[in-house]
Design an enzyme around this catalytic site. Sequence first.
Site, PDB file in Angstrom:
ATOM      1  N   HIS A  22       0.871  -1.178   0.000  1.00 10.62           N
ATOM      2  CA  HIS A  22       0.000   0.000   0.000  1.00 10.62           C
ATOM      3  C   HIS A  22       0.909   1.228   0.000  1.00 10.62           C
ATOM      4  O   HIS A  22       2.012   1.188   0.540  1.00 10.62           O
ATOM      5  CB  HIS A  22      -0.831  -0.056   1.287  1.00 10.62           C
ATOM      6  CG  HIS A  22      -1.891   0.985   1.421  1.00 10.62           C
ATOM      7  ND1 HIS A  22      -1.629   2.275   1.795  1.00 10.62           N
ATOM      8  CD2 HIS A  22      -3.237   0.912   1.259  1.00 10.62           C
ATOM      9  CE1 HIS A  22      -2.750   2.956   1.854  1.00 10.62           C
ATOM     10  NE2 HIS A  22      -3.749   2.160   1.530  1.00 10.62           N
ATOM     11  N   ASP A  81       3.283  -4.099   7.935  1.00 14.06           N
ATOM     12  CA  ASP A  81       2.017  -3.392   7.792  1.00 14.06           C
ATOM     13  C   ASP A  81       0.909  -4.427   8.020  1.00 14.06           C
ATOM     14  O   ASP A  81       0.643  -5.266   7.161  1.00 14.06           O
ATOM     15  CB  ASP A  81       1.947  -2.798   6.372  1.00 14.06           C
ATOM     16  CG  ASP A  81       0.574  -2.209   6.058  1.00 14.06           C
ATOM     17  OD1 ASP A  81      -0.355  -2.365   6.867  1.00 14.06           O
ATOM     18  OD2 ASP A  81       0.441  -1.608   4.980  1.00 14.06           O
ATOM     19  N   GLN A 107      -4.322  -5.142   7.016  1.00 20.49           N
ATOM     20  CA  GLN A 107      -5.302  -6.091   6.465  1.00 20.49           C
ATOM     21  C   GLN A 107      -5.291  -7.439   7.176  1.00 20.49           C
ATOM     22  O   GLN A 107      -6.143  -8.281   6.925  1.00 20.49           O
ATOM     23  CB  GLN A 107      -5.046  -6.318   4.968  1.00 20.49           C
ATOM     24  CG  GLN A 107      -5.274  -5.083   4.120  1.00 20.49           C
ATOM     25  CD  GLN A 107      -6.722  -4.626   4.106  1.00 20.49           C
ATOM     26  OE1 GLN A 107      -7.651  -5.400   4.356  1.00 20.49           O
ATOM     27  NE2 GLN A 107      -6.937  -3.357   3.826  1.00 20.49           N
ATOM     28  N   LYS A 111     -10.307  -0.817  10.626  1.00 23.64           N
ATOM     29  CA  LYS A 111     -10.356  -2.025   9.781  1.00 23.64           C
ATOM     30  C   LYS A 111     -10.656  -3.266  10.620  1.00 23.64           C
ATOM     31  O   LYS A 111     -10.887  -4.337  10.091  1.00 23.64           O
ATOM     32  CB  LYS A 111      -9.021  -2.207   9.054  1.00 23.64           C
ATOM     33  CG  LYS A 111      -8.761  -1.080   8.055  1.00 23.64           C
ATOM     34  CD  LYS A 111      -7.759  -1.471   7.021  1.00 23.64           C
ATOM     35  CE  LYS A 111      -7.147  -0.294   6.344  1.00 23.64           C
ATOM     36  NZ  LYS A 111      -7.923   0.182   5.191  1.00 23.64           N
ATOM     37  N   CYS A 148      -4.611   2.410  -3.700  1.00 20.40           N
ATOM     38  CA  CYS A 148      -3.360   2.931  -3.090  1.00 20.40           C
ATOM     39  C   CYS A 148      -2.231   1.921  -3.276  1.00 20.40           C
ATOM     40  O   CYS A 148      -1.419   1.714  -2.367  1.00 20.40           O
ATOM     41  CB  CYS A 148      -3.536   3.250  -1.616  1.00 20.40           C
ATOM     42  SG  CYS A 148      -4.788   4.474  -1.303  1.00 20.40           S
TER      43      CYS A 148
HETATM   44  N1  PMP Z   1      -1.856  -0.599   4.601  1.00 20.88           N
HETATM   45  C1  PMP Z   1      -2.782  -1.371   4.042  1.00 20.88           C
HETATM   46  C2  PMP Z   1      -2.417  -2.742   3.567  1.00 20.88           C
HETATM   47  C3  PMP Z   1      -4.084  -0.890   3.918  1.00 20.88           C
HETATM   48  O1  PMP Z   1      -5.024  -1.652   3.353  1.00 20.88           O
HETATM   49  C4  PMP Z   1      -4.393   0.406   4.385  1.00 20.88           C
HETATM   50  C5  PMP Z   1      -5.786   0.982   4.246  1.00 20.88           C
HETATM   51  N2  PMP Z   1      -6.357   0.803   2.990  1.00 20.88           N
HETATM   52  C6  PMP Z   1      -3.385   1.152   4.975  1.00 20.88           C
HETATM   53  C7  PMP Z   1      -2.128   0.615   5.074  1.00 20.88           C
HETATM   54  C8  PMP Z   1      -3.632   2.521   5.501  1.00 20.88           C
HETATM   55  O2  PMP Z   1      -4.471   2.472   6.601  1.00 20.88           O
HETATM   56  P1  PMP Z   1      -5.114   3.796   7.200  1.00 20.88           P
HETATM   57  O3  PMP Z   1      -5.751   4.512   6.048  1.00 20.88           O
HETATM   58  O4  PMP Z   1      -6.094   3.291   8.204  1.00 20.88           O
HETATM   59  O5  PMP Z   1      -4.003   4.584   7.811  1.00 20.88           O
END
Ligand code: PMP
Length: 405
Positions: A120, A197, A200, A223, A363
Site C-alpha cells: 500500500h 504493515d 489487512q 479495519k 493505493c
Molecule cells: N496498509 C494497508 C495494507 C491498507 O489496506 C491500508 C488501508 N487501505 C493502509 C495501510 C492505511 O491504513 P489507514 O488509512 O487506516 O491509515
Amino acid sequence: MSLDVAGLRRSFPIFSRIPPPFHYLDNAATGQICAAAAEALTGFEMAGRANVKRGVYRLADRATQAFAEARGRIARYLGANRPEEVILTTGTTFGLNLAAHVLEERLGPGDTILISRLEHHSNIVPWQMLARRRGARLRALGVTADGRLDLADLDNGIDRSTRIVALTHCSNVTGAVTDLAPVAERARAVGALLVVDGAQRVPHGPLEVSGLGCDIYALSGHKMFGATGAGALWVRWELLETLPPFLGGGEMIRRVRIEDTRYAPPPHRFEAGTPPIGPAIAMGAAAEWLSGLDWQAIAAHEKSLTSRLLTGLETLPGVRICGPRDLQARFGVVAFEVEGVHAHDVCQMLDAFGVCTRGGHHCAQPLMEVFGTVATVRASLAPYNDAADVDALLEGLEQVIRTLR
Ligand code: PMP
C-alpha cells in the site's frame, strides 16, 4: 460448529439501519463498527469524557483508566509481551510514518530499505521520503504473476546494506498473506529491522506478534471493526526503549525547561498531545470483542465465501482475477477486472444492486503496474458477509457485463 452469521450481523448496528438490499463488500477499506465499539465510543463521549493523563478528578481518572485499558486490550489481541509495547496512534499510515521517523538515525548513505511491489502507498512513500532524507537506497521485492510476494527474490533483496525491511502482512489488493518467517530470518541475519504493515491482517483474528520475528507492526482500528481515527503501532520493547521521540509536545515529556527536555518513557514518549481517546477506547472494545469469537469457524466461513466468489468470477466472461485463485495463505480480498469496462463504472452499476465494492488503484499503483492495469474492482469480505452478499455481487456483475461489454 458452523458460524452463526445472522447472530454476528446483529452485533453490527449498521445492518439494522440500512434497508436491504445492502451488501457491504468494501471491508478492506473499512470494516463496519461493532456494537461493542460503538457503545464504548458513545459511552465515553456522552458520559465519560475528560482528557487523559491530566486531571485528578474522578471523571478524568476514569477516562485515563479506560484509555489504559484500551491499550491493554489491544496488546492482548496482538499477543504483545507487555502493553507498553503498544503506541496508540491514529492509524496504520500514522504508525508507518512514525516508524520511518524514529528509525532515521539508524540509516545512512549507502544503506538500503527493502519494501515490495505489493505494498500500500503508506508502506512505500514514508520509506521513499526517509531514503531521500538519508541518502539511502530503496529497493522493492517482486510479485509473482498471481499477486503474491516473490520470496524467491529474497536472496537478491536482502544483503549487508539492508537496514530496514518493510512488508505487508496481507495485501489489500490480492488478499495474499506474506510468509514472514523466512523474511524475519534473513533480516535478522544481516541485522536489519523488520517492519510489518498489519492493516489487512488484524481483522482476521488475534495474533502472536511477539512470535512473528518482526520488530514493528502497524494497524488501524477502523479495519478491525472499531471507530475511525485510532490505530496502534507495536514495537518490540528492547527496540522501543532505544528510539528517539517523534512529535514534540504535551504528554510525551518528563520535564521541560527552556534549554532542554527530558522525555517520558515509552509508549508516552511517542504520544504527544491529546490522543484520539474515544476511538482508542472503541478500538480496545473491538479487540476485546474480537478476542471472544470462534476464529476457526470464521476462517472456515470466510474460506467458503472466498471460494464461492472466485468460482463465480471465473465463470463470468471477460473477468480477469488479479491475485491468487487458490485458497492457500490468503484472506477474502479479491481484485478483478472486467475487460473493456472501467472499474468505476462497474462499481457504480453494482451500487444499483446494493453492492458496495471498491474501484481504483487501491493505493497500490506499483502493484497495478505488475498487473498491467491502472484500476481494478475489489470485493473484500468480513465475518458478517454471507452467501447472499457474494451472489448479489455475481448477479450484479452478470448484468454489468451484459449491459456494458
Ligand atoms: N496498509 C494497508 C495494507 C491498507 O489496506 C491500508 C488501508 N487501505 C493502509 C495501510 C492505511 O491504513 P489507514 O488509512 O487506516 O491509515
